[in-house]
Design an enzyme around this catalytic site. Structure first.
Site, PDB file in Angstrom:
ATOM      1  N   LYS A   1      29.671  26.759  36.409  1.00 38.71           N
ATOM      2  CA  LYS A   1      28.526  25.862  36.550  1.00 38.71           C
ATOM      3  C   LYS A   1      27.630  26.291  37.706  1.00 38.71           C
ATOM      4  O   LYS A   1      26.403  26.398  37.548  1.00 38.71           O
ATOM      5  CB  LYS A   1      29.049  24.441  36.781  1.00 38.71           C
ATOM      6  CG  LYS A   1      28.055  23.358  36.568  1.00 38.71           C
ATOM      7  CD  LYS A   1      28.784  22.026  36.605  1.00 38.71           C
ATOM      8  CE  LYS A   1      29.676  21.957  37.818  1.00 38.71           C
ATOM      9  NZ  LYS A   1      30.699  20.950  37.777  1.00 38.71           N
TER      10      LYS A   1
ATOM     11  N   THR B   1      27.595  29.227  39.140  1.00 32.10           N
ATOM     12  CA  THR B   1      27.087  30.558  38.799  1.00 32.10           C
ATOM     13  C   THR B   1      25.838  30.441  37.923  1.00 32.10           C
ATOM     14  O   THR B   1      24.846  31.153  38.127  1.00 32.10           O
ATOM     15  CB  THR B   1      28.185  31.350  38.066  1.00 32.10           C
ATOM     16  OG1 THR B   1      29.353  31.363  38.886  1.00 32.10           O
ATOM     17  CG2 THR B   1      27.761  32.772  37.790  1.00 32.10           C
TER      18      THR B   1
ATOM     19  N   ARG C   1      26.031  21.945  46.496  1.00 33.74           N
ATOM     20  CA  ARG C   1      26.809  21.280  47.545  1.00 33.74           C
ATOM     21  C   ARG C   1      27.398  22.273  48.531  1.00 33.74           C
ATOM     22  O   ARG C   1      27.579  23.440  48.215  1.00 33.74           O
ATOM     23  CB  ARG C   1      27.957  20.477  46.910  1.00 33.74           C
ATOM     24  CG  ARG C   1      27.504  19.243  46.190  1.00 33.74           C
ATOM     25  CD  ARG C   1      28.639  18.651  45.376  1.00 33.74           C
ATOM     26  NE  ARG C   1      28.943  19.513  44.240  1.00 33.74           N
ATOM     27  CZ  ARG C   1      30.040  19.431  43.499  1.00 33.74           C
ATOM     28  NH1 ARG C   1      30.964  18.521  43.785  1.00 33.74           N
ATOM     29  NH2 ARG C   1      30.226  20.228  42.485  1.00 33.74           N
TER      30      ARG C   1
ATOM     31  N   LYS D   1      42.569  29.734  47.726  1.00 33.82           N
ATOM     32  CA  LYS D   1      41.513  30.575  48.278  1.00 33.82           C
ATOM     33  C   LYS D   1      40.159  29.884  48.226  1.00 33.82           C
ATOM     34  O   LYS D   1      39.902  29.073  47.351  1.00 33.82           O
ATOM     35  CB  LYS D   1      41.451  31.897  47.509  1.00 33.82           C
ATOM     36  CG  LYS D   1      42.625  32.783  47.842  1.00 33.82           C
ATOM     37  CD  LYS D   1      42.393  34.212  47.400  1.00 33.82           C
ATOM     38  CE  LYS D   1      43.588  35.062  47.817  1.00 33.82           C
ATOM     39  NZ  LYS D   1      43.317  36.490  47.655  1.00 33.82           N
TER      40      LYS D   1
ATOM     41  N   ALA E   1      33.787  14.234  44.000  1.00 33.18           N
ATOM     42  CA  ALA E   1      33.209  13.899  42.696  1.00 33.18           C
ATOM     43  C   ALA E   1      34.039  12.834  41.975  1.00 33.18           C
ATOM     44  O   ALA E   1      33.679  12.417  40.885  1.00 33.18           O
ATOM     45  CB  ALA E   1      33.098  15.155  41.841  1.00 33.18           C
TER      46      ALA E   1
ATOM     47  N   PHE F   1      32.318  18.496  38.429  1.00 30.49           N
ATOM     48  CA  PHE F   1      33.149  18.333  37.239  1.00 30.49           C
ATOM     49  C   PHE F   1      32.340  18.478  35.944  1.00 30.49           C
ATOM     50  O   PHE F   1      31.275  19.073  35.933  1.00 30.49           O
ATOM     51  CB  PHE F   1      33.895  16.996  37.267  1.00 30.49           C
ATOM     52  CG  PHE F   1      34.832  16.833  38.431  1.00 30.49           C
ATOM     53  CD1 PHE F   1      35.507  17.913  38.987  1.00 30.49           C
ATOM     54  CD2 PHE F   1      35.064  15.577  38.983  1.00 30.49           C
ATOM     55  CE1 PHE F   1      36.394  17.769  40.051  1.00 30.49           C
ATOM     56  CE2 PHE F   1      35.943  15.421  40.050  1.00 30.49           C
ATOM     57  CZ  PHE F   1      36.607  16.515  40.588  1.00 30.49           C
TER      58      PHE F   1
ATOM     59  N   PHE G   1      31.304  36.010  29.217  1.00 31.33           N
ATOM     60  CA  PHE G   1      32.343  36.836  29.824  1.00 31.33           C
ATOM     61  C   PHE G   1      32.396  38.145  29.035  1.00 31.33           C
ATOM     62  O   PHE G   1      32.190  38.140  27.822  1.00 31.33           O
ATOM     63  CB  PHE G   1      33.709  36.147  29.738  1.00 31.33           C
ATOM     64  CG  PHE G   1      33.982  35.227  30.887  1.00 31.33           C
ATOM     65  CD1 PHE G   1      33.160  34.140  31.133  1.00 31.33           C
ATOM     66  CD2 PHE G   1      35.074  35.427  31.722  1.00 31.33           C
ATOM     67  CE1 PHE G   1      33.406  33.277  32.179  1.00 31.33           C
ATOM     68  CE2 PHE G   1      35.329  34.569  32.777  1.00 31.33           C
ATOM     69  CZ  PHE G   1      34.500  33.491  33.007  1.00 31.33           C
TER      70      PHE G   1
ATOM     71  N   TRP H   1      26.208  36.669  35.400  1.00 31.71           N
ATOM     72  CA  TRP H   1      27.356  37.151  36.189  1.00 31.71           C
ATOM     73  C   TRP H   1      27.308  38.673  36.281  1.00 31.71           C
ATOM     74  O   TRP H   1      27.514  39.236  37.349  1.00 31.71           O
ATOM     75  CB  TRP H   1      28.650  36.677  35.513  1.00 31.71           C
ATOM     76  CG  TRP H   1      29.894  37.042  36.273  1.00 31.71           C
ATOM     77  CD1 TRP H   1      30.484  36.322  37.282  1.00 31.71           C
ATOM     78  CD2 TRP H   1      30.708  38.206  36.093  1.00 31.71           C
ATOM     79  NE1 TRP H   1      31.602  36.973  37.734  1.00 31.71           N
ATOM     80  CE2 TRP H   1      31.766  38.134  37.028  1.00 31.71           C
ATOM     81  CE3 TRP H   1      30.631  39.309  35.231  1.00 31.71           C
ATOM     82  CZ2 TRP H   1      32.749  39.110  37.128  1.00 31.71           C
ATOM     83  CZ3 TRP H   1      31.620  40.293  35.329  1.00 31.71           C
ATOM     84  CH2 TRP H   1      32.664  40.182  36.275  1.00 31.71           C
TER      85      TRP H   1
END
Lengths: 558, 558
Positions: free
Chosen positions: A73, A75, A96, A107, A275, A303, A383, A411
């Site tokens: 989202k 990205t 945010r 991570k 959220a 979300f 992807f 991406w």
């Protein structure tokens, strides 16, 4: 074929001085308060000076229900912003800030991914411009002032068993969830059971993100209910005289942060409320400021669309007087397959049937968003493992729903991969076809607001709540809080309250476990299921491997 | 005659862009990481690049025992720095950062006073550049990792009754002094009694202020003892693998902050350890960096010379390889009168006898400082109410001690009021007459180090410590910590451990209540009397009146 990691790409970024980024929006360097060479806060004077300008177009990026496969989202938000700039539009993105604490557990997250990222990535995962630290300080000052008031004679007659205001840290620390304080004798006060939440769960965070200016901020802080008397009458933060000092602690944190994308386009990164028990959107002041200086503002909400977009529309837009001109609904083939029942380990294999199955989730979100009167475009976040047949299946499905889907490759390719989406979104936004309205009116009784969301968005049959909860809602209505919107806290993985129920379930019930009044933020939190407000660290926290390496670079954070 | 308040003067300051201040020291704007337009951090690259340069002259400003009348140590530090610049020398000052928490209890402090101040004053009393927030985060990450380690199986066999590492907040909050954590059942860990200190009392703060660079910082963080096993063997921060991530959290905080005086001269404001359980000096990295870029560096140490100067010499200089070229001992007529037995209410009336009486305190500090082999000049920080006869009495007394006193009027006149002092101090420093040596050798046994300070500096007859404490010191000596210096924690109001015993008491004893090992900072804390490491708020905290006024200015903080 080998790909660079997000952090490798981010470190290769050719960042421009933040003054150059501000200049693209007509913000002079005097109005930028720099934090290093690549971050800045926008001055309050500048924000005041642009209030009379026309707003740009507002575009919300939301998503299908998240799965462990990832949907991208942020990205896509970044990619669309870059895409709009690439086709000659003046666009900015609003997202945010990241919470520091969780980065030492799992991570830390990039802001975006691949060639659609916001930088500087490390600072955004560490202290950034100190906003969350300021919120921690303001929150805990209030906590100290409450106990201090009780200690010095308790003139307000606070019932120390009914202090609802806890403390916060921006840290994953399960040991602090449930504590007893003020042990050790007379000089340390009256012992009582309380605890800590993570900073992003603080009502102060929600307030900072919903306030229009410092005066509004102080009023809302004063409105927060922090405790009750024995007669159940509320004690407000204003009663312990904390609102002024809290505002002073938050005055810099209220100024939006400006950074840049990998393609040197402006990005506002400001605020980060939970959220679930809060509304999960970046700050109102960042969004409204961006709308004054850019022609297109692309923002996101936490979300999936059942939680994030619903709250964006019913809480943030309602309170800030905003109206989205277009909505982008992000889906990935992988997440569709998982919604269609495929296990994560099996995502590598082509599976058009599972994609078709998972489309039910996508379809319901499309339908839901249309209820708000907003035009929806599906962005398929591509992807490299997706097959043409899988992509085509989604395209066909969306067309069948009377909507449109566009394949995006940001991406891998940055703005080159979103030009088609950007062009279409700009057309829709410019056409002014959005007829946005929130899902319910302020006047609807609180329980009916919950029912409206549960039946219209979650497609549940009913809302279950025992008498105590219904009575509590009535009491708040009698006390003048009936006009507030409701803020649903439920699992993000399903339309239902069962995280394992993927796809587009029907026939379910929504059990309300608890309701809470956030009187300063201005919403009623409706808790459906277990909601954790202080995370713990995993067995092997990421922190164990985080260090500065011999080249002076941070290792292990990403 | 009416005077402007410190805050009025500070707000009228004609600040220069911080890049211009950096330029005076040869620090280019690329090497300054700006925080707004009037604050900056100095880049690690720049610090590395100047390591081979010659050091400038180091001047310590210390004071007689403080009284409620105030002695103006920081004011004199700033005034002397401006004075040196005014007579054509290239000088910088180095002072500590202010702790946020206490400002919401009592009013916040100016950095200096009158026309000898450092600006921006508000930011320095609020979040400044976030250093203390970073320390809070790093400290509490370690806390969370300790409890997390125990939760996930406790491979290190930590005795949860013997976890000595607490948590910290930069807040005055007595309710957190003594707490029980991990209540609420299995998912929240093992309940145990612990508590919070204020951030400036964290060993992490002391370490940040004593480390030469990031590698040294990480080593010291790893060396901290955080708990013990049932067999009393120590657990280090390194054992829970927290040292790397803590270093990452502290990497920006390690860079010294540059601001300016009212006269636009450079000021380093960095670090702020407690002056009782820690060493009370600004950071080593700020002082050593300043010495590379300025010809004269004026710095100060907490409390009176019996604590501040002693620790500056025996801890900071010893560890950092520094040697002061001159010492300025600040006295005020008012503080002398109070040391001579006058009550605060009666300070307005001329009282030469009381001044003469109070000179005993001054005289002992002069003698003490000479034991370190450093040349001492007394600075009489002039108040407009001081009479000529009172000033002359001090002049005469100091001359009788074989030293010299100089009247300074920087509060009223800025650098015009310290030119004489500056000229004399520059002469002394340039003459190279200092023969600095710490008061004791590393090899002296720990208890004898305590005795050496107690008898040579406090002029006590004896040190009282029960067998348990002597045994503890022996244990540490056996474990290889015998070479560490001792860090005395006692009242700042008297040479003795009784705060009411002013002047120059003799015949007293120094009772040692407790000893603590700060293995990372590298000293043994020797606690003589009640030492509070988490303050409380007063009945009417300053916070109640702090707010942003209609002009957008912060009110009530000063």
């Amino acid at each position: 074929m080998s790909f660079k990691t997000d952090i490798q790409i981010a470190r290769e970024a050719k960042k421009q001085p933040i003054q150059d980024i501000g200049a693209k929006l007509g913000i002079g360097s005097d109005d930028l308060l720099p934090y290093g060479h690549d971050k800045a806060k926008i001055s309050q004077e500048f924000i005041n000076s642009v209030q009379d300008r026309e707003n740009g177009k507002l575009i919300l990026v939301t998503a299908i229900n998240p799965t462990p496969a990832g949907e991208g989202k942020t990205t896509t938000t970044v990619g669309l912003g870059d895409g709009l700039n690439a086709i000659g539009k003046k666009a900015a993105v609003c997202i945010r800030e990241a919470s520091l604490g969780p980065n030492f557990g799992m991570k830390g997250g990039a802001a975006g991914g691949g060639y659609a990222q916001i930088v500087p990535m490390e600072e955004m995962n560490l202290h950034f411009t100190g906003d969350f630290h300021a919120i921690t300080s303001a929150h805990n000052l209030l906590s100290a002032m409450i106990d201090n008031h009780i200690y010095w004679g308790n003139e307000l007659e606070i019932d120390e068993r009914r202090v609802t205001w806890r403390r916060v840290l921006d840290m994953n620390d399960r040991a602090l969830r449930d504590t007893v304080t003020s042990l050790g004798g007379v000089a340390n006060g009256f012992p009582r059971q309380t605890g800590f939440d993570i900073t992003v769960a603080s009502e102060v965070m929600a307030i900072l993100c919903l306030s229009n200016n410092l005066a509004d901020l102080q009023k809302r802080l004063g409105d927060m209910i922090v405790a009750y008397r024995r007669d159940r009458s509320p004690i407000y933060a204003r009663d312990v005289k904390a609102d002024g000092a809290m505002t002073v602690l938050l005055k810099d944190a209220m100024q939006p942060n400006l950074v840049q994308t990998l393609e040197n386009n402006p990005a506002f990164v400001h605020g980060g409320p939970f959220a679930n028990i809060a509304h999960g959107c970046n700050s109102v002041i960042a969004t409204t400021t961006a709308l004054k200086v850019a022609d297109y503002v692309v923002t996101e909400a936490g979300f999936g669309a059942d939680l994030g977009a619903e709250k964006f529309m019913n809480i943030k837009c309602r309170k800030a007087g905003l109206a989205p001109d277009a909505v982008v609904l992000v889906a990935t083939i992988r997440a569709m397959k998982m919604n269609g029942g495929v296990a994560k380990a099996d995502l590598g294999a082509e599976n058009v049937d599972a994609v078709n199955e998972g489309c039910a989730n996508l379809g319901r979100h499309i339908g839901n968003l249309k209820q708000f009167g907003v035009p929806v475009v599906v962005a398929i976040n591509h992807f490299v493992t997706d097959t043409d047949a899988e992509v085509q299946a989604v395209m066909d499905y969306v067309e069948g729903q009377g909507s449109e889907a566009i394949l995006c490759q940001h991406w891998e390719k940055g703005s080159e991969g979103t030009k088609e989406l950007a062009t279409r979104i700009a057309e829709i936004a410019d056409a002014g076809v959005s007829q946005f309205a929130p899902l319910y009116k302020d006047e609807l009784p609180l329980f009916e607001k919950i029912e409206r969301i549960a039946t219209s968005i979650y497609r549940a049959d009913e809302v279950l709540a025992d008498k105590k909860i219904r009575d509590q809602l009535k009491t708040w209505e009698d006390a003048g809080y009936g006009h507030l919107p409701v803020c649903m806290a439920k699992t993000q993985y399903s339309f239902s309250t069962d995280p394992n129920l993927r796809g587009a379930p029907t026939g379910h019930s929504v059990p309300v476990r608890e309701v809470r009044l956030s009187a300063g933020a201005g919403f009623i939190v409706v808790i459906c299921g277990e909601i954790m407000t202080m995370p713990g660290l995993p067995r092997h926290p990421a922190a164990e491997n985080i260090r500065i390496n011999d080249e002076g670079l941070v290792e292990g954070l990403f």
